[in-house]
Write an enzyme that holds these catalytic residues in place. Sequence first.
Site, PDB file in Angstrom:
ATOM      1  N   TYR A 115       0.904  -0.971   0.052  1.00 26.30           N
ATOM      2  CA  TYR A 115       0.017   0.036  -0.045  1.00 26.30           C
ATOM      3  C   TYR A 115       0.842   1.239  -0.129  1.00 26.30           C
ATOM      4  CZ  TYR A 115      -3.814  -3.153   1.206  1.00 26.30           C
ATOM      5  OH  TYR A 115      -4.936  -3.998   1.183  1.00 26.30           O
ATOM      6  N   HIS A 301     -16.651  -4.496  -3.113  1.00 29.11           N
ATOM      7  CA  HIS A 301     -14.804  -4.756  -3.345  1.00 29.11           C
ATOM      8  C   HIS A 301     -14.456  -6.004  -2.655  1.00 29.11           C
ATOM      9  CE1 HIS A 301     -10.699  -3.934  -3.657  1.00 29.11           C
ATOM     10  NE2 HIS A 301     -10.554  -3.754  -2.278  1.00 29.11           N
TER      11      HIS A 301
END
Length: 369
Positions: A115, A301
Site C-alpha cells: 500500500y 470490493h
Amino acid sequence: DYFTDENRVLKKDPQQDYHLEYAMENSTHTILAFSRELHTCDTNDKSITESTVRVIWAYHHKDMGEAGQNYHGSNRGTKSLRLLNPEREEVSSASLPYFDLTNKDVPVPDKDTTYWCQMFKIPVQHEKHHVTKVEPLIQKGHENLVHHILLYQCSSSLNDSVLDYGHECYHPNMPDSFLTCETVIFAWAIGGEGFTYPPHVGLSIGTAADPLFVLMEVHYDNPSETEGLIDNSGLRLIYTPVLRKYDAGVIEAGLWVSLFHNIPPGMPEFVSEGHCTLECLEEALGAERPAGIQVFAVLLHAHLAGRAIRMRHFHNGEEQKLLAYDDEFDFNFQEFQYLKEERTILPGDNLVTECHYSTVDRIRMTWVR
C-alpha cells in the site's frame, strides 16, 4: 440457441429462447442483434441477473455448414459484463477543466502486497466547484498491478511540506500527517472504468469545508514478486463551476481489515459479515443528516478468495430489498453499480455486508488485508 455439456460439446437446445432481431455484414464486421428473456425456465440457459456475467465468445471466418459449426481456433475470449447495470446519463466533459493526482516513479517492492500513500493538494478554486467525473490513470502494462485506489480527505491545517514525499502506508515510519486522513472521498478498483456522478450530484471542492490536502492510497498487487517495477498511476478529476443540487460523499461499510479476520483453507464456502449497526448510523447521521442520505451507486470490493457480495439493508428491524449484490463476483472486474432508483438510508438503519469466500484450492490460512 446452443448449450454445452461437461465435455464442452455444443448441442442444439430443444427449447429455442433466443430471437434474432436483425443482422448485418460488411467487409469488416458481422453484427447479430438478438433478444432473450432474463429467466427462460430452461435448465440449459443461464439466468441473467444484476450480478456479473462472464460472456464467452468464439467465431470462425467461415459460416456454419451442414456438418455443424467450425472450430474457432484462437478466435475466442471472455469478458465480464454487468448486463443490467443501468446506462449513465453522461454529460459531455470534453471541455471541462481537470487535474491529475498521479504517483511519480514509485518503486513497487518485490513483495505480494504493497500500500503506497502520497499526499496531494487540491488546486485552489477560491469558490465552490463540483467534481463530475473521476477517471483512473493506470500506467500502460500495469493494469494487473494496480489493484485499487482510495482517496482520503486530510486535515486542512497541514502545510505544503507534506507534499514532498510518498511513503508506504501503515508502516511504523510513515509520516504523522498520514494519520489525519481518515475520510474516504473516492474509491476505484481493478477492472473499473471512470465514475460519472449523476447529473444532480457532484463532489464538492473549493470551500473551507472541502478537502484541501488529500491522501491517495494505491494498493499494488504483485504476487509474482517482480523486481524493478516503477509506477506512475493515479486519478483524473474533472470538475465544473456549474453547481449541482447535491453534494456527494462516501459511506464505507463492510469488514474491517484486521488480523482477527481470517479464512480457513479448503473451504468451498465461507461467509463473513460486516455490520454497520443502527447505533453507528444514528451517530453518523442523526445530527448532521436527520433526513438520511440518498445512495445512488455502490462499489462492491473483495480480493481473490471473494465469490459473492451482498449489501443488506434493514429499516425499523425489517429487511429491505438488497441494496446491491454480485453473486458472480470477478476479482478483475470491480466497477460501480448504479442503482436504478436511489435508496434512502436513515439514522437508525442497519447495513450488513455479506462476503462469501472460497479457499478450496488453498492449503494455508488466508489473512484478510
